[in-house]
Every structure is written in structure tokens, then in C-alpha cells.
Design an enzyme around this catalytic site. Sequence first.
Site, short mmCIF file in Angstrom:
data_model
loop_
_atom_site.label_atom_id
_atom_site.label_comp_id
_atom_site.label_asym_id
_atom_site.label_seq_id
_atom_site.Cartn_x
_atom_site.Cartn_y
_atom_site.Cartn_z
N HIS A 8 -41.04 2.93 -9.64
CA HIS A 8 -40.87 2.86 -10.88
C HIS A 8 -41.25 1.68 -11.67
O HIS A 8 -41.60 0.56 -11.05
CB HIS A 8 -39.09 2.85 -11.39
CG HIS A 8 -38.44 1.44 -10.80
ND1 HIS A 8 -38.57 0.49 -11.46
CD2 HIS A 8 -37.65 1.58 -9.56
CE1 HIS A 8 -37.88 -0.42 -10.55
NE2 HIS A 8 -37.22 0.07 -9.47
N GLU A 78 -32.28 3.21 -4.64
CA GLU A 78 -32.31 1.69 -3.98
C GLU A 78 -31.32 1.43 -2.92
O GLU A 78 -30.29 1.88 -3.11
CB GLU A 78 -32.51 0.77 -4.87
CG GLU A 78 -32.74 -0.78 -4.66
CD GLU A 78 -34.16 -0.75 -3.55
OE1 GLU A 78 -34.19 -0.34 -2.49
OE2 GLU A 78 -35.23 -1.36 -4.42
#
Length: 201
Positions: A8, A78
Amino acid sequence: MRFILLRHGETLWNVEQRLQGHENSELSERGRQQALRFAKYAAALNPRHVVSSDLGRTRETARLLGYGEVACDKRFRELHMGEWTGRTKPELIANHAEDYGAWRAGRFTPHNGEDWDGFRARVAEGVRHWLAQAEGDVLAVVHSGVIRAACAEFLGLPPALTVPTTPGAAAILNFADSRGGEAKLEGYNIGALAPDDSTAD
């Protein structure tokens, strides 16, 4: 078959070098520009399927790439940082250098955090699932740790030997087939103007 793993764009917490884990932080203006800049690479790669982590920073990056409606998969979240969530990289290195080095190598888990082996296994499960579903190239908008886990699982690269992927840049794993066996590394940090080690791992 290509599995394209895009980190990202930079977030406000990245700017502060804070570990994010499962917490959300908005993209910075630089992060939005990184996502927009990668759009030309995404168009050239022309993936058959696009998927993202279910966290806001990846979904926003996918939207800026032009993929407003994408499947979200929690397996691509994550690594959960536990009590290290929100702490800064310089502070951890200054006060817990040995633990930080071991954590970066996958040998230490912060209190209430996620261990490396479990994290690697869930990422690998997600990669294999989407390879089989897509029947072609996949673009996954994910996180730096997810890219390290995929490189460890499918390339045999220990996490301590991979630099963090620059925000808004991608790694490409090339698989011989959809079963998700051993892969070849086709590219790393694609789209980055230069490696960026200023953000937290």
C-alpha cells in the site's frame, strides 16, 4: 502465473515510523501519489484478478489504482504487532535492539502479537487460494510483512535478508502453475523511484 504483491501507499503512521500491524492509518498525500503512480504498472501487468487485505490502507490504495470493488481477504492482513503496535522503529531499536532484530528475523514475538510461523502460514494459504481461483495473474494489494512472508514461503528467503518493500512498490512471484509450489522472483520494489528505508518495517 504471476502473483503481484503491491505494498500500500505510505500512511501517516509510516511517516512517523510507527508499526501499524492491524491498526489503520490514512494514506499520506505522498502515499496517494505512490498509488496513482503505480496505476500504469498495474495496467501494463493486466492481472486477471485483484484482491486486497481488508485493512483501510490497502483498500484505499486499490481504489486509487482504479479497482473500486475488490475482494478483501483477512489472510493478507499485516502481521499483528501486539504491544508493539503504534511504537516507533527508532524507539524500539534504541530500547529493545536485540528483540527488534530477532523480531525482524522472525524469531521474536511481541507480547500479544502474532508469531512469524503462523503469519507465514496464513499468507501462504491466501496466495495458494487466489492462484487457484484466478486461473491467471493476480494483483494483491497488501503490506510489507505479507511480501516478506510470501518471499520466505515460496522463495526460501529468510525475512532478515529482505529489505522492506517501499510503499507503493511491488514484488512479483512467478509460479509454474496454480498449485502454488516454488516460485521464481521476477521483480522486487517495482515502481519505487528509490528504496525507502525511512518507514517502519
